[in-house]
Scaffold this motif. Structure first.
Motif, PDB file in Angstrom:
ATOM      1  N   MET A  33      25.204 -53.712 -49.090  1.00 54.19           N
ATOM      2  CA  MET A  33      25.371 -53.252 -47.729  1.00 54.19           C
ATOM      3  C   MET A  33      24.986 -51.762 -47.639  1.00 54.19           C
ATOM      4  N   ALA A  34      25.380 -51.040 -48.689  1.00 58.83           N
ATOM      5  CA  ALA A  34      25.036 -49.635 -48.706  1.00 58.83           C
ATOM      6  C   ALA A  34      23.564 -49.457 -49.065  1.00 58.83           C
ATOM      7  N   ALA A  35      22.959 -50.528 -49.514  1.00 61.32           N
ATOM      8  CA  ALA A  35      21.567 -50.463 -49.953  1.00 61.32           C
ATOM      9  C   ALA A  35      20.653 -49.965 -48.841  1.00 61.32           C
TER      10      ALA A  35
ATOM     11  N   THR B  32      20.444 -60.710 -36.841  1.00 61.29           N
ATOM     12  CA  THR B  32      19.878 -61.950 -37.354  1.00 61.29           C
ATOM     13  C   THR B  32      20.739 -62.520 -38.476  1.00 61.29           C
ATOM     14  N   ILE B  33      21.030 -63.796 -38.371  1.00 59.64           N
ATOM     15  CA  ILE B  33      21.736 -64.494 -39.434  1.00 59.64           C
ATOM     16  C   ILE B  33      20.773 -65.511 -40.016  1.00 59.64           C
ATOM     17  N   GLY B  34      20.715 -65.576 -41.322  1.00 62.40           N
ATOM     18  CA  GLY B  34      19.810 -66.531 -41.956  1.00 62.40           C
ATOM     19  C   GLY B  34      20.529 -67.809 -42.339  1.00 62.40           C
ATOM     20  N   VAL B  35      19.826 -68.913 -42.289  1.00 65.35           N
ATOM     21  CA  VAL B  35      20.392 -70.154 -42.817  1.00 65.35           C
ATOM     22  C   VAL B  35      19.395 -70.705 -43.828  1.00 65.35           C
TER      23      VAL B  35
ATOM     24  N   HIS C 273      16.020 -58.308 -43.559  1.00 63.28           N
ATOM     25  CA  HIS C 273      17.136 -57.477 -43.199  1.00 63.28           C
ATOM     26  C   HIS C 273      18.198 -58.273 -42.454  1.00 63.28           C
ATOM     27  N   LEU C 274      18.540 -59.407 -43.025  1.00 67.47           N
ATOM     28  CA  LEU C 274      19.545 -60.275 -42.422  1.00 67.47           C
ATOM     29  C   LEU C 274      20.893 -59.579 -42.384  1.00 67.47           C
ATOM     30  N   ASP C 275      21.672 -59.907 -41.373  1.00 70.24           N
ATOM     31  CA  ASP C 275      23.041 -59.396 -41.331  1.00 70.24           C
ATOM     32  C   ASP C 275      23.976 -60.274 -42.142  1.00 70.24           C
ATOM     33  N   ALA C 276      23.636 -61.545 -42.231  1.00 66.32           N
ATOM     34  CA  ALA C 276      24.474 -62.474 -42.992  1.00 66.32           C
ATOM     35  C   ALA C 276      23.647 -63.688 -43.335  1.00 66.32           C
TER      36      ALA C 276
ATOM     37  N   ALA D 108      32.975 -61.669 -40.950  1.00 62.96           N
ATOM     38  CA  ALA D 108      32.667 -60.860 -42.126  1.00 62.96           C
ATOM     39  C   ALA D 108      31.937 -59.585 -41.707  1.00 62.96           C
ATOM     40  N   LEU D 109      31.235 -59.644 -40.590  1.00 64.00           N
ATOM     41  CA  LEU D 109      30.513 -58.469 -40.106  1.00 64.00           C
ATOM     42  C   LEU D 109      31.410 -57.579 -39.259  1.00 64.00           C
TER      43      LEU D 109
END
Lengths: 323, 323
Positions: free
Chosen positions: B1-3, A65-68, A114-117, A297-298
């Motif tokens: 990220m390590a969180a 999931t990516i947030g905007v 728990h967004l990935d970005a 970035a991921l």
DNA sequence: CTGTTAGCGCTTTCAG
DNA sequence: CTGAAAGCGCTAACAG
């Protein structure tokens, strides 16, 4: 609802292979017999197998999931709508979901997503939500630079305002403009700052107007502008253009007596009477590039996008001298 | 990220209890010693523990994601922006993510998102994406009824157009309107149909205009309207109002010679000159109710919302007779 | 080139 | 009232 019951093991059993093989076959990983792969694919399709996003995410330690972030002030500005849609589309194409982040000050709940970005368009230094978002343990991609102290985005998508403004001014001059009045946005965002810098040329006079303009203030500004007798008006804030044009006194005709242009293009500007010249800032592309930068970035291996988003000048009636 | 490395076991160990206890303590489940619960909570907080959404979703067999479909024609209409924001906020409050679904015809990719529910505002019978969405194995909540054959949403959020229209017409009549011209939207959506039904009264004449209006068509419609000499114009399609008012000939003054009102309120209408009377359809509330209906459909025990969304008439200058 | 196995982090029986 | 253990469905090591 019951459709989700088909698991990778069902497919494996039906195809007479192991779960690993199914996984590899469907994801295109591993080197395997092409006909096995095809057979597995066919079986999966036939059974209507859909991999569980939750299981994959758990295994891969991500959320998919990516947030905007959509600040309040963005409501009513088509730019953000297009940007989010472009981002959603790009994300979907990569198997990611684009989640809308409304202004929200509960950091715990945001973390729980728990967004990935996270993608933020034109962050304002005055936005109280931004510090919370920056505190999330998530790479952030901004569209336009983040001016705040200590901001440290994973990537920045830049729009080529310098060139856009140059082209627009050149066009206005070509139509006879000698004294250009520019209504400029506030300087609490990268957009505002960069735009003012680009407009710092001798034949352009700047007039501050807010981003979320109020009619009375805009009226006031227009009075000042008109008192200085420009021959062209460039109205920068998104959405203010139509209103600004309406505020011109009846005897000032556009484009005969006054050239008029907006900065951020919007469908309404093409429909206005007269139609209004503006710059198409390619918001959908910007959103898509932001998603790609986020995926990079991921750790995804995607080609790097252009250094700056190229814009398109849309010349319309409001700035075209009739002969 | 390590969180994200802190798991429920870390918390359990630190608090000297089992993982079950931690889970129960944090989710408020089970009957347990209140002081244990508090201690566990404190430990979790202190360690910065955030439950993994992926793990929970996997365990619970869901995705924690609600989709909201944003058709192309919605771009530029603030109504949908507010609706999605209201929905996003409500979803976030319940620990769900609201994902934007752009027009997308790859059913497999949509299925892969593994939405728990889908929200669609005012589905059109002409929208080619709708059949795909209806085919998803997911409960669908529509805002306004879905007119398509065989549509079978899990819930429908209804807006009280009958009452809204009645109030608006009553207001116009109270200001002297005797012949009201209504520019009406197309009938391929529940909104369009219900609105026309509500407008079927003797002193109102209907004039078709598209939803995505084109200036020339609107001009044409206005000619027809004016030829019939109404004393009030009600412009229904969202976004067309400002343009329609601009299209009135110069000698027709609003509100002196012609009362004017829009249906869907939008910030621009309050800023227009004169400001335009309109109905606030409460899109954010509608979006929130849609999310709640979706969660109810998913088995969550939430109070049932109102049968119909109540709207608010915003009386402004364009329909107020001056004395 | 393919299969077996472990385990991601959580919730939920089921014993104690 | 609390703990141990199973297992959600997937992928990545590691064997074969």
């Amino acid at each position: 609802m019951a459709a989700q019951r088909i698991t990778i093991r069902d497919v494996a059993r039906a195809a007479g292979v192991s779960t690993t093989t199914v996984s590899d076959a469907l994801s295109g990983r591993g080197r395997m017999n092409e006909e096995t792969r095809e057979r597995v694919r066919a079986t999966a399709e036939q059974l209507g197998y859909v991999a569980s996003a939750a299981a994959r995410n758990l295994r891969l330690g991500r959320s998919g999931t990516i947030g905007v972030y959509l600040p309040n002030q963005t409501v009513g500005y088509d730019y953000y709508t297009y940007l989010s849609r472009g981002a959603a589309q790009e994300a979907l194409g990569h198997g990611y979901a684009l989640t809308m982040i409304p202004p929200w000050d509960d950091a715990a709940q945001l973390r729980a997503l728990h967004l990935d970005a996270l993608i933020v368009s034109d962050p304002s230094t005055n936005d109280p939500v931004m510090p919370i978002l920056r505190g999330l343990p998530v790479p952030m991609v901004t569209c336009e630079p983040d001016l705040a102290d200590g901001a440290d985005p994973a990537a920045v998508i830049r729009i080529d305002h310098a060139r856009s403004v140059r082209n627009l001014l050149r066009h206005l001059r070509s139509q006879g403009a000698r004294r250009i009045a520019a209504l400029t946005p506030p300087t609490d965002t990268g957009f505002g700052v960069e735009l003012r810098e680009s407009l710092a040329v001798p034949d352009v006079e700047l007039y501050d107007v807010g981003f979320a303009f109020v009619p009375d203030e805009l009226t006031e500004s227009m009075h000042q502008v008109l008192a200085d007798r420009p021959d062209a008006i460039l109205c920068t804030p998104d959405g203010a253009a139509a209103m600004a044009m309406d505020l011109l006194p009846g005897q000032v005709r556009v484009p005969e007596d006054m050239l008029f242009a907006a900065y951020t293009d919007t469908p309404g500007l093409a429909l206005a009477r007269p139609s209004v010249t503006a710059v198409d800032l390619q918001p959908a592309l910007t959103g898509a590039l932001a998603v790609r930068a986020a995926l990079r970035a991921l750790g995804q291996d995607l080609p790097r996008g252009p250094r700056r988003v190229a814009t398109e000048l849309r010349v319309r009636e409001s700035s075209t001298r009739r002969r």
